[in-house]
Design an enzyme around this catalytic site. Sequence first.
Site, PDB file in Angstrom:
ATOM      1  N   ASP A  52       0.829  -1.150   0.316  1.00 54.31           N
ATOM      2  CA  ASP A  52       0.247  -0.086   0.363  1.00 54.31           C
ATOM      3  C   ASP A  52       0.996   1.494   0.276  1.00 54.31           C
ATOM      4  O   ASP A  52       2.104   0.876   0.054  1.00 54.31           O
ATOM      5  CB  ASP A  52      -1.044  -0.139   1.073  1.00 54.31           C
TER       6      ASP A  52
HETATM    7  N1  URA Z   1      -1.290  -5.880   3.941  1.00 56.18           N
HETATM    8  C1  URA Z   1      -1.538  -4.673   4.202  1.00 56.18           C
HETATM    9  O1  URA Z   1      -3.038  -4.054   4.096  1.00 56.18           O
HETATM   10  N2  URA Z   1      -1.307  -3.805   3.303  1.00 56.18           N
HETATM   11  C2  URA Z   1       0.235  -3.630   2.534  1.00 56.18           C
HETATM   12  O2  URA Z   1       1.081  -2.719   2.255  1.00 56.18           O
HETATM   13  C3  URA Z   1       0.940  -5.617   2.719  1.00 56.18           C
HETATM   14  C4  URA Z   1      -0.066  -6.123   3.859  1.00 56.18           C
END
Ligand code: URA
Length: 231
Positions: free
Chosen positions: A104
Site C-alpha cells: 500500500d
Molecule cells: N497488507 C496490507 O494491508 N497492506 C500491505 O501493504 C501489505 C499487506
Amino acid sequence: MDRLDKIISSQTNYSRKEVKELIRQKRISVNNEIIKKSDLKIDSNNDKILIDNKPLQVKEHVYLMLNKPKGYVSATTDKTQRTILDLVPKDYLHRNLFPAGRLDKDTTGLMLITDDGDFAHNILSPQKHIKKIYKVTIDLPITEKMIQDFKNGVILNDGVCKEATLKIIDLNTGLVTLTEGKYHQIKRMFGCYGAKVIELERIAIGNFFLPVDLKLGECREFTEEEFKMLK
Ligand code: URA
C-alpha cells in the site's frame, strides 16, 4: 546469436540509432576488435562487449530490492502520484520493470522489482507458499484470539485467508507471516477486531530479510547469494 545493436539497446538506455552512432564513432568493441557494423551477429554469453572500454554485462533479467518509503504507489505509472519506479536507478529503466507484489501507499519495506514475469508469478503464487513477513503496529493490544484466528484462517468478505502467523513483539506490535497477498490483507485482518493498522513494514520475502543497510528509498540489485534466499 543476436544482432549487436539489439543486444546493446536491450541492456542499456541507448536506442538502436544511438548504438549505430557509437559504432560510427568507434566506441564499441567485441572481443577487443573495434566494430564497424551494427548488424554483426554475436553470442552475448561468450563474446566480450566493451562500450567506451567498459565491459557490458548482458543479463536477461534483473532483480532489484527496494526499501519502499511511504508516499509511493506500487504501480509502474500513475497520472498524479509518485510510483516505486521513481526510486529505481535510471540505468535500469529501459527494461519492463514491475513490482512483484504490491505494498500500500503507506506501507514501507522490502519490495522486489523485476522484469521476469515467471519469477514474479512464482514468488506471489499462494501455491508456492513463499512467506512474506510484516512488522505491524495496531492501535489496540494484540490478543490471543487474534493469534488463534490468524492460524485458523481469518474470514474476510472475499474469502477465507490461508493460515497466517501472528507473533507478539510488544503490546501493539507484532510480526505477521502470510503466504498470499489479498488486497489490504493485513489491514482487513486486524479490521475484523476493530483494530486499525498504524505502521506496516514488510521485512522479509522467503528467507530474505530487508538488509539493515538498505535505507528507505534505496534500490539495488540482489547479489546471487541474496537472490537464492528469496525462494
Ligand atoms: N497488507 C496490507 O494491508 N497492506 C500491505 O501493504 C501489505 C499487506
